[in-house]
Design an enzyme around this catalytic site. Structure first.
Site, PDB file in Angstrom:
ATOM      1  N   HIS A   1      -3.572   4.297  -2.184  1.00 32.23           N
ATOM      2  CA  HIS A   1      -4.560   3.396  -1.578  1.00 32.23           C
ATOM      3  C   HIS A   1      -5.216   4.053  -0.357  1.00 32.23           C
ATOM      4  O   HIS A   1      -6.422   3.920  -0.134  1.00 32.23           O
ATOM      5  CB  HIS A   1      -3.890   2.104  -1.096  1.00 32.23           C
ATOM      6  CG  HIS A   1      -3.286   1.271  -2.184  1.00 32.23           C
ATOM      7  ND1 HIS A   1      -1.929   1.138  -2.350  1.00 32.23           N
ATOM      8  CD2 HIS A   1      -3.859   0.518  -3.148  1.00 32.23           C
ATOM      9  CE1 HIS A   1      -1.693   0.323  -3.370  1.00 32.23           C
ATOM     10  NE2 HIS A   1      -2.842  -0.061  -3.881  1.00 32.23           N
TER      11      HIS A   1
ATOM     12  N   GLU B   1       0.259   5.921  -0.499  1.00 33.16           N
ATOM     13  CA  GLU B   1      -0.668   7.025  -0.238  1.00 33.16           C
ATOM     14  C   GLU B   1      -1.917   6.966  -1.143  1.00 33.16           C
ATOM     15  O   GLU B   1      -3.003   7.349  -0.729  1.00 33.16           O
ATOM     16  CB  GLU B   1       0.096   8.356  -0.388  1.00 33.16           C
ATOM     17  CG  GLU B   1      -0.710   9.601  -0.156  1.00 33.16           C
ATOM     18  CD  GLU B   1      -1.516   9.611   1.147  1.00 33.16           C
ATOM     19  OE1 GLU B   1      -1.043   9.054   2.156  1.00 33.16           O
ATOM     20  OE2 GLU B   1      -2.639  10.169   1.133  1.00 33.16           O
TER      21      GLU B   1
ATOM     22  N   LYS C   1      -6.262   5.614 -11.456  1.00 33.24           N
ATOM     23  CA  LYS C   1      -4.944   5.229 -11.966  1.00 33.24           C
ATOM     24  C   LYS C   1      -5.091   4.031 -12.917  1.00 33.24           C
ATOM     25  O   LYS C   1      -4.460   3.960 -13.955  1.00 33.24           O
ATOM     26  CB  LYS C   1      -4.048   4.889 -10.769  1.00 33.24           C
ATOM     27  CG  LYS C   1      -2.929   3.929 -11.039  1.00 33.24           C
ATOM     28  CD  LYS C   1      -1.708   4.645 -11.491  1.00 33.24           C
ATOM     29  CE  LYS C   1      -0.541   3.765 -11.844  1.00 33.24           C
ATOM     30  NZ  LYS C   1      -0.650   2.359 -11.659  1.00 33.24           N
TER      31      LYS C   1
ATOM     32  N   LEU D   1       0.813  -1.217   0.000  1.00 30.15           N
ATOM     33  CA  LEU D   1       0.000   0.000   0.000  1.00 30.15           C
ATOM     34  C   LEU D   1       0.847   1.267   0.000  1.00 30.15           C
ATOM     35  O   LEU D   1       1.947   1.298   0.532  1.00 30.15           O
ATOM     36  CB  LEU D   1      -0.924  -0.007   1.225  1.00 30.15           C
ATOM     37  CG  LEU D   1      -1.866  -1.202   1.316  1.00 30.15           C
ATOM     38  CD1 LEU D   1      -2.770  -1.074   2.535  1.00 30.15           C
ATOM     39  CD2 LEU D   1      -2.711  -1.353   0.052  1.00 30.15           C
TER      40      LEU D   1
END
Ligand code: PAF
Length: 282
Positions: free
Chosen positions: A39, A37, A151, A35
């Site tokens: 996520h 930032e 994204k 993970l």
């Protein structure tokens, strides 16, 4: 903030049912871990829409091709759990492969149309793996709202399509891409970049911005795409899978002339051993 981890669908469903019994809305953020930032921004967005947030961490084998990075994909559940807790997540669902794909599993979800071009061509079978695991996860969690990052824009459109087509009772929310200061889209795979490659990687987003400026000034789509591909080659990308301007909703091809409808520019290119993707609204 305390975070509970469950590994079975039965335990997951028991917890979600208990929340729903008391009238609490549930948000869901599916991930493959490692993970960052980006996520955590999805978890925070889910938090604004639901009293409880579930995140899953599952590196889904069926969405990786035979020569892709399934084995190398970074895994650190303890770190992921700490980050999720800090972002306000209530429950981590971290199933095993056997829990997700029981002995004899024989069902695949395929979404035609939107999953066929771009990464559908570059990564055969990828979107069938994504569509199958996301359908399963949405059925398992039964959240009110599920958040996915822009994204992975094509993935987001594939998921929107399957949720409509299969009448899944969940709202799909797209979240803006989190970026480093130089524009590089945050991605778990950025960890593969060497120090020398890192500034070059940022060119991917810069080249997309340059193309958008030209398109907005009236440039032809075919000329802007060709120029962007050349710029990426010059920057040092070893392979450019695509740079294409497509319809923002169904990802169909635009004509070669100037942009005439709501569209998105999408790119995928390989730098060293890292395959990077990015996209932006035109
Ligand atoms: O975007 C991802 O991390 C994955 O494709 C997803 C949606 C968690 C499915 O495995």
């Amino acid at each position: 903030m305390s975070l509970k981890t469950v590994r079975t669908v039965a335990d997951l469903r028991a917890q979600v049912a208990a929340w729903k019994d008391t009238g609490e809305r549930v948000g869901f953020v599916p991930t493959m871990g490692a993970l960052h930032e980006g996520h955590l921004s999805l978890v925070r967005l889910a938090r604004t829409r639901a009293r409880r947030v579930v995140a899953s961490v599952f590196v889904n084998p069926t969405q990786f091709g035979p020569n892709e990075d399934f084995d190398a994909y970074p895994r650190d559940e303890a770190r992921d759990a700490a980050l999720l807790a800090s972002a306000g997540c209530d429950l981590l669902f971290a199933p095993t492969v056997a829990e997700m794909y029981p002995q004899g599993a024989a069902t695949t979800v395929t979404v035609s149309g939107v999953s066929e071009p771009l990464d559908g061509q570059a990564r055969p079978g990828h979107f069938a793996g994504v569509a199958t695991v996301v359908t399963k996860l949405l059925n398992q969690v039964q959240a009110d709202v599920a958040v996915f990052g822009e994204k992975d824009y094509q993935q987001l459109q594939v998921i929107r399509r399957l949720v409509i087509d299969l009448n899944l009772p969940v709202e799909v929310l797209g979240a803006p891409t989190a970026r480093a200061d130089d524009g590089l889209a945050l991605s778990s795979r950025n960890a593969y970049l060497t120090e020398a490659e890192r500034p070059v990687a940022a060119r991917l987003n810069q080249v997309l911005r340059e193309a958008i400026a030209e398109l907005n000034a009236g440039a032809r789509v075919d000329a802007a795409e060709a120029k962007a591909i050349e710029a990426l080659r010059t920057a040092g990308f070893a392979r450019i899978d695509y740079v294409e301007v497509r319809d923002a909703a169904d990802l169909s091809r635009l004509g070669p002339g100037p942009v005439d409808r709501s569209s998105r520019i999408l790119a995928a290119a390989v730098l060293g051993r890292t395959r990077l993707i990015d996209n932006m609204a035109v």
